[in-house]
Enzyme design. Sequence first.
Site, PDB file in Angstrom:
ATOM      1  CG  ASP A  11      23.651  17.453 -76.357  1.00 33.38           C
ATOM      2  OD1 ASP A  11      24.539  18.341 -76.344  1.00 33.38           O
ATOM      3  OD2 ASP A  11      23.825  16.328 -75.850  1.00 33.38           O
ATOM      4  CG  ASP A  16      25.461  21.273 -75.220  1.00 37.79           C
ATOM      5  OD1 ASP A  16      25.700  20.864 -76.364  1.00 37.79           O
ATOM      6  OD2 ASP A  16      25.501  20.535 -74.214  1.00 37.79           O
ATOM      7  CD  GLN A 228      31.192  16.879 -65.462  1.00 35.56           C
ATOM      8  OE1 GLN A 228      32.060  16.022 -65.356  1.00 35.56           O
ATOM      9  NE2 GLN A 228      30.456  16.992 -66.550  1.00 35.56           N
ATOM     10  CG  HIS A 240      33.207  18.417 -71.999  1.00 36.08           C
ATOM     11  ND1 HIS A 240      34.376  17.708 -71.864  1.00 36.08           N
ATOM     12  CD2 HIS A 240      32.393  17.983 -71.006  1.00 36.08           C
ATOM     13  CE1 HIS A 240      34.269  16.880 -70.837  1.00 36.08           C
ATOM     14  NE2 HIS A 240      33.085  17.031 -70.295  1.00 36.08           N
ATOM     15  CG  ASP A 241      29.429  20.934 -75.455  1.00 30.15           C
ATOM     16  OD1 ASP A 241      30.145  20.003 -75.868  1.00 30.15           O
ATOM     17  OD2 ASP A 241      28.292  20.749 -74.994  1.00 30.15           O
TER      18      ASP A 241
END
Length: 311
Positions: A11, A16, A228, A240-241
């Site tokens: 997403d 991502d 962030q 993260h991703d």
Amino acid sequence: MDRKRIILDCDPGHDDAVAIILAAVNPNIDLLGITVSAGNQTVEKTKVNACRVLQWIGKTDIPVYPGCPRPIVREPYIADFIHGESGLDGPVFPPLTKMPEEDHGVNFIVKTLRESEGDVIVVTTGPMTNLAMAMRMAPGIVEKIKRIVVMGGSVANGNVTPAAEYNIWADAEAAYICFTSGRPITMVGLDVTRKVLCYPEIVERMERVGTGASKLFVDLMGHFCKTQKEVFGYDGGPLHDPVTIAYLIEPELIKTQQMNVTIEIKGENSYGRTNCDTFDFLGKPATADVAMDINVEGFWNLIERELARVD
Ligand code: BDR
Ligand code: CA
């Protein structure tokens, strides 16, 4: 070494976008296609964003399929407070020439798995809506999934409620379907992704790589690290991703532990929580390999190396 054949369901989303770069450029990954869900932004925007990233790095042969425009039960919850109005605020993208496919992302997942020999890994870095819908639409594909690698969940606390991580919480019913599918799952949760904080010195280091991909990384992190800091107080954005793809490229970077994991879909305060039985209190069968630790320096070395691959 055999190339790992993967579908990336995402997403985009700043982190991502970095996952897309890694999956598209690493020679040992065969990125069969990208499917997008509603999550960080609407599916109309996430499909454009996936195309923007591929166009930037010259990987326009990789197809992008628009998926479900909303979660299975819940209302959509857009994370524009992190990812901005476009979902990928920061970089100035050239006019779009790479276009998304007409076919639906769920159809692509079903078709690809059906035609596979059980060798396809599905990586999800957004809400798990598309994969869950594919499983419900064509149950025969479930056994064809080699492994699901999901960025989502947390052994510890969440990032969208005290209990839940965004991707699981955004469509917990979908996560429930995937986590009860019986297929091998690697859960890459906040426990490790919060360890790879993109501090200013990391951004400077990546800038020195000097490729088009590194420029995109730096422009993305400019916005991501700022929000962030505003929302969570981090001095560097948690990347993260990309940890999911890093895990596929160099599995030894991540330490995992097998355990029973259930997805909370009934709790009022704990909706979307991943209940991880780290101590095996329940004595129930293990259902997931949960990422517990990461070699942080090894991760950044990998990012640096992959950003250097394409101009
Ligand atoms: C996850 O939430 C999204 O905002 C990020 O892209 C990542 O997939 C982290 O909780
Ligand atoms: Ca994401």
